[in-house]
Design an enzyme around this catalytic site. Structure first.
Site, short mmCIF file in Angstrom:
data_model
loop_
_atom_site.label_atom_id
_atom_site.label_comp_id
_atom_site.label_asym_id
_atom_site.label_seq_id
_atom_site.Cartn_x
_atom_site.Cartn_y
_atom_site.Cartn_z
N HIS A 141 -9.68 1.80 4.71
CA HIS A 141 -8.43 1.94 5.48
C HIS A 141 -8.64 2.97 6.59
O HIS A 141 -9.38 3.95 6.40
CB HIS A 141 -7.31 2.39 4.53
CG HIS A 141 -5.95 2.34 5.17
ND1 HIS A 141 -5.52 3.29 6.06
CD2 HIS A 141 -4.95 1.44 5.06
CE1 HIS A 141 -4.30 2.98 6.47
NE2 HIS A 141 -3.93 1.85 5.88
N SER A 190 3.16 -1.48 10.60
CA SER A 190 4.60 -1.51 10.91
C SER A 190 5.26 -2.85 10.58
O SER A 190 6.15 -3.31 11.31
CB SER A 190 4.85 -1.14 12.38
OG SER A 190 4.46 0.20 12.61
N GLY A 211 2.19 2.86 10.90
CA GLY A 211 3.21 3.89 10.72
C GLY A 211 3.96 4.26 11.98
O GLY A 211 4.65 5.29 12.02
N GLU A 235 -5.82 -4.09 11.01
CA GLU A 235 -4.79 -3.07 11.14
C GLU A 235 -5.09 -2.19 12.36
O GLU A 235 -5.83 -1.22 12.25
CB GLU A 235 -4.76 -2.17 9.89
CG GLU A 235 -4.33 -2.89 8.64
CD GLU A 235 -3.66 -1.93 7.65
OE1 GLU A 235 -2.61 -2.30 7.12
OE2 GLU A 235 -4.17 -0.83 7.45
N ASN A 260 0.87 -1.18 0.00
CA ASN A 260 0.00 0.00 0.00
C ASN A 260 0.90 1.22 0.00
O ASN A 260 1.43 1.60 1.03
CB ASN A 260 -0.89 -0.03 1.26
CG ASN A 260 -1.73 1.23 1.40
OD1 ASN A 260 -1.83 2.02 0.47
ND2 ASN A 260 -2.32 1.41 2.57
N TRP A 261 1.06 1.81 -1.18
CA TRP A 261 1.99 2.95 -1.29
C TRP A 261 1.43 4.22 -0.69
O TRP A 261 2.14 5.21 -0.56
CB TRP A 261 2.32 3.21 -2.77
CG TRP A 261 3.24 2.20 -3.38
CD1 TRP A 261 3.88 1.17 -2.77
CD2 TRP A 261 3.64 2.16 -4.76
NE1 TRP A 261 4.65 0.48 -3.68
CE2 TRP A 261 4.52 1.07 -4.91
CE3 TRP A 261 3.34 2.93 -5.89
CZ2 TRP A 261 5.10 0.74 -6.14
CZ3 TRP A 261 3.91 2.61 -7.11
CH2 TRP A 261 4.78 1.53 -7.23
N LYS A 262 0.15 4.24 -0.38
CA LYS A 262 -0.51 5.46 0.13
C LYS A 262 -0.26 6.60 -0.86
O LYS A 262 -0.20 6.35 -2.07
CB LYS A 262 -0.03 5.76 1.55
CG LYS A 262 -0.22 4.54 2.46
CD LYS A 262 -0.01 4.80 3.91
CE LYS A 262 -0.24 3.51 4.71
NZ LYS A 262 -0.08 3.70 6.13
P1 PGA Z 1 2.59 0.81 7.74
O1 PGA Z 1 1.12 0.98 7.14
O2 PGA Z 1 3.13 -0.49 7.22
O3 PGA Z 1 3.36 2.00 7.24
O4 PGA Z 1 2.45 0.79 9.23
C1 PGA Z 1 0.29 -0.12 6.95
C2 PGA Z 1 -1.02 0.33 6.37
O5 PGA Z 1 -1.50 1.40 6.78
O6 PGA Z 1 -1.61 -0.34 5.49
#
Ligand code: PGA
Length: 223
Positions: free
Chosen positions: A96, A183, A151, A145, A9-11
């Site tokens: 999300h 994370s 993050g 999640e 998930n590159w956001k």
């Molecule tokens: P992260 O994000 O791996 O940077 O914690 C995961 C996500 O939000 O899908």
């Protein structure tokens, strides 16, 4: 046989150039394994080019989006509808926590988005922060999640994630596939990948770096 998903998930990251560099660095290194499904979810602007590069390269990578419209095509400024996206993607992250918290996305909107995805044969991956969040009917793929882990560098434990996954299966049926996200890095991926109750990973930050993403995939040890 159990399917394992490893999803990037590159956001809101990567120009088209950066996206294509990632595909060319990662694609040739991915294993062609029937039970391992790898997906990249770039921002909308990169989706078409990423899809082309993956197809031309013949890489074992699916392309997905990080969201889609709860409406059909029509007068919905700024929205991306499933029936248009389906030309490029076969997968969509829906609900999300960053969308729920920053953009006011509700359980009802998540339900509408799931309906739109399914109508266009796009597989919805619904994100939940815990087993108490409602999962719309017809959803087979969930990502657990917890917000404390997203993050932050502080993941949940594989044992606790497995407990949540088992709770979700009790509520919504034994066929539900449950991924863990929050994370995840190449250093902690193995504990989640090896856990029998979990069906893979949704990876944010660590998925942006091609080498790190490949390292996570290398932690997959089969079923
Ligand atoms: P992260 O994000 O791996 O940077 O914690 C995961 C996500 O939000 O899908």
């Amino acid at each position: 046989m159990k399917t394992t998903w490893i999803i990037a998930n590159w956001k809101s990251n990567k120009t088209i150039k950066e996206a294509l560099e990632w595909v060319e660095a990662v694609g040739p290194k991915l294993p062609k394994t029937e039970n391992l499904k790898m997906v990249v979810c770039p921002p909308f602007t990169d989706v078409e080019e990423v899809k082309k590069a993956v197809t031309v390269g013949g890489y074992p990578l699916h392309v997905g989006v990080q969201d889609l419209s709860p409406f059909e095509v029509g007068p919905y400024t700024g929205e991306e509808s499933a029936s248009i996206l389906k030309d490029f993607v076969d997968f969509a992250i829906i609900g999300h926590s960053e969308r729920r918290h920053n953009f006011g996305e509700t359980d009802e909107m998540v339900e509408e988005k799931v309906k739109m995805a399914k109508k266009s044969n796009i597989i919805p991956l619904v994100c939940v922060e815990g087993a108490e969040v409602p999962v719309p009917t017809g959803v087979n793929l969930i990502a657990y999640e917890p917000t404390f882990a997203i993050g932050t560098g502080t993941p949940d434990t594989p044992e606790n994630a497995a407990k949540v996954a088992d709770n979700l299966r009790q509520k919504y049926g034994g066929d539900l596939e449950v991924l863990y996200g929050g994370s995840v890095t190449s250093r902690n991926a193995k504990g989640f990948l090896d856990n029998k109750s979990l069906n893979g990973l949704l990876i944010g930050k660590a998925s942006l770096d091609p080498e790190e993403f490949v390292k996570v995939v290398e932690e997959y040890g089969g079923d």
